[in-house]
Design a protein around this motif. Structure first.
Motif, PDB file in Angstrom:
ATOM      1  N   MET A  54       0.887  -1.233   0.019  1.00 38.60           N
ATOM      2  CA  MET A  54       0.167  -0.213  -0.263  1.00 38.60           C
ATOM      3  C   MET A  54       1.053   1.163   0.005  1.00 38.60           C
ATOM      4  O   MET A  54       2.179   1.086   0.427  1.00 38.60           O
ATOM      5  N   ASP A  55       0.379   2.411  -0.516  1.00 38.37           N
ATOM      6  CA  ASP A  55       1.090   3.654  -0.517  1.00 38.37           C
ATOM      7  C   ASP A  55       0.788   4.266   0.892  1.00 38.37           C
ATOM      8  O   ASP A  55      -0.155   4.334   1.535  1.00 38.37           O
ATOM      9  N   GLN A  73      -7.508   8.369   6.692  1.00 38.50           N
ATOM     10  CA  GLN A  73      -7.525   8.058   5.205  1.00 38.50           C
ATOM     11  C   GLN A  73      -6.643   6.998   4.817  1.00 38.50           C
ATOM     12  O   GLN A  73      -7.004   6.015   3.911  1.00 38.50           O
ATOM     13  N   ALA A  74      -5.518   6.725   5.507  1.00 41.67           N
ATOM     14  CA  ALA A  74      -5.011   5.682   5.160  1.00 41.67           C
ATOM     15  C   ALA A  74      -5.510   4.461   5.658  1.00 41.67           C
ATOM     16  O   ALA A  74      -5.529   3.206   5.036  1.00 41.67           O
ATOM     17  N   ILE A  75      -6.176   4.270   6.885  1.00 37.18           N
ATOM     18  CA  ILE A  75      -7.007   3.300   7.264  1.00 37.18           C
ATOM     19  C   ILE A  75      -8.202   2.799   6.398  1.00 37.18           C
ATOM     20  O   ILE A  75      -8.368   1.751   5.861  1.00 37.18           O
ATOM     21  N   GLU A  76      -8.854   4.025   5.784  1.00 36.63           N
ATOM     22  CA  GLU A  76      -9.980   3.583   4.919  1.00 36.63           C
ATOM     23  C   GLU A  76      -9.333   3.023   3.372  1.00 36.63           C
ATOM     24  O   GLU A  76      -9.740   2.192   2.905  1.00 36.63           O
ATOM     25  N   ALA A  97     -10.270  -0.455   1.711  1.00 37.28           N
ATOM     26  CA  ALA A  97     -10.676  -0.735   0.365  1.00 37.28           C
ATOM     27  C   ALA A  97      -9.947  -1.861  -0.396  1.00 37.28           C
ATOM     28  O   ALA A  97     -10.117  -2.439  -1.233  1.00 37.28           O
ATOM     29  N   ALA A  98      -8.450  -2.001   0.267  1.00 40.74           N
ATOM     30  CA  ALA A  98      -7.552  -2.763  -0.520  1.00 40.74           C
ATOM     31  C   ALA A  98      -7.565  -4.455   0.121  1.00 40.74           C
ATOM     32  O   ALA A  98      -6.956  -5.034  -0.244  1.00 40.74           O
TER      33      ALA A  98
END
Length: 362
Positions: free
Chosen positions: A1-2, A12-15, A19-20
């Motif tokens: 992941m980025d 926002q990274a947890i979201e 999604a991934a």
């Protein structure tokens, strides 16, 4: 992941991880679970009462280790009582498929700790509570041990939370001193040594309420009832004219820090015991402080840290201003899109001495 950098991953990274498929849920993870720097975890539909707490150990799953203990299955689907003094293991609705380089740490939520509800996260192959290594693929379990009050639990309740990290993000003392000079992390002088020290407020005023002690025999607390219970049925208020209280062995207390605490938007923090050598009491179950806690722009000016204190083997004299804990600050990988208290119905922004959200205001 980025990821945007080294540090604690923001909402926002947890979201993006959800999604991934790196964070999965049955049913799916909801937006309401995502906090500024953590994710709330949900209880599943069944609890297993076990004879003792345990860790599975390397090469062993939680499920296979459970067969070694006396297990009683409790259906949570219609609500069930988790009895004071018993140990329960609850499969959580969430599972993880962490990428390389991303570790996780879990902790009880604030309201959970304030009920003296010991809640720890366990994984397959786990050798530590609440610590999840990079690359972990598998289920999550909550170990729940009610210490002061029996509670009524249901599926979907959120008693613990998980925080994700990219690399090492703890601020060393020199960086913490610089941050305090720029952002005033605590009101008054900063005591910085392996984190930011904070002290207990036991000001010597006869009419000043300084804390609460849990009553030994009470009714059941339904964890879905908010601002419902009369504090007098569950807690004894504590006053002092001496600036000192005597902690009773085995008793549980809610106290408050003397200092107002500030977590800037680009940081997160975790509460930790101050000194292992001070062995007669333990401070805190719920240790996460989110970005924006006590931050003026998020409505938090004057937010103090609530202390969940349990006394151990011998009576202990706790004095006003005694340092009892420390906050370990970490860098965020990126500032969260939503801060603690800023429009997300945070229960404890701007707080002073305060019981869990289940109790009416005294």
């Amino acid at each position: 992941m980025d990821t945007t950098g080294i540090g604690v991953l923001p909402s926002q990274a947890i979201e993006a991880m959800i999604a991934a498929g790196q964070i999965a849920g049955q049913p799916e993870v909801t937006a309401a679970q995502v906090q500024p720097a953590s994710l709330d975890l949900r209880l599943g539909t069944v609890a297993y009462r076990v004879r003792a707490s345990f860790l599975p150990g390397k090469g062993r799953s939680v499920a296979e280790r459970m067969s070694e203990f006396d297990v009683h299955e409790v259906d949570l689907s219609g609500g069930a009582v988790l009895e004071k003094g018993c140990v329960y293991l609850v499969p959580l609705m969430e599972s993880l498929a962490l990428p390389k380089g991303i570790t996780a740490v879990a902790n009880a939520k604030s309201s959970t700790g304030r009920l003296d509800l010991l809640t720890r996260t366990i994984t397959d192959n786990g050798t530590e509570f609440d610590r999840i290594p990079a690359g972990y693929h598998g289920p999550l379990y909550a170990e729940i041990c009610p210490r002061s009050f029996s509670v009524l639990a249901r599926p979907g309740m959120r008693l613990n939370q998980i925080r994700f990290r990219n690399g090492q993000s703890i601020l060393p003392d020199a960086a913490l001193e610089d941050l305090h000079d720029r952002a005033q992390l605590v009101s008054g002088p900063a005591v910085i040594s392996d984190g930011l020290g904070f002290s207990v407020d036991l000001r010597p005023e006869e009419t000043a309420l300084v804390g609460y002690q849990a009553k030994p025999h009470t009714g059941i607390i339904d964890l879905d009832r908010i601002a419902h219970y009369d504090p007098a049925e569950f807690w004894d208020p504590i006053y002092t004219s001496q600036g000192r209280i005597i902690l009773d062995p085995g008793a549980f207390y809610i106290l408050v820090s003397r200092e107002a605490v500030h977590i800037p938007p680009h940081c997160a923090a975790e509460m930790a015991p101050y000194l292992a050598m001070v062995g007669e009491f333990r401070v805190h179950y719920a240790g996460f402080f989110d970005p924006g806690f006590g931050h003026a722009a998020a409505g938090g000016t004057g937010s103090r840290g609530v202390l969940e204190v349990r006394c151990h083997e011998a009576p202990f004299a706790l004095e006003h201003g005694q340092i009892v804990g420390r906050l370990v600050y970490e860098s965020m990988a990126e500032v969260p899109e939503q801060l603690y208290g800023a429009g997300i119905a945070s229960n404890y922004q701007g707080q002073g001495l305060k019981l869990s959200k289940h109790f009416r205001a005294p």
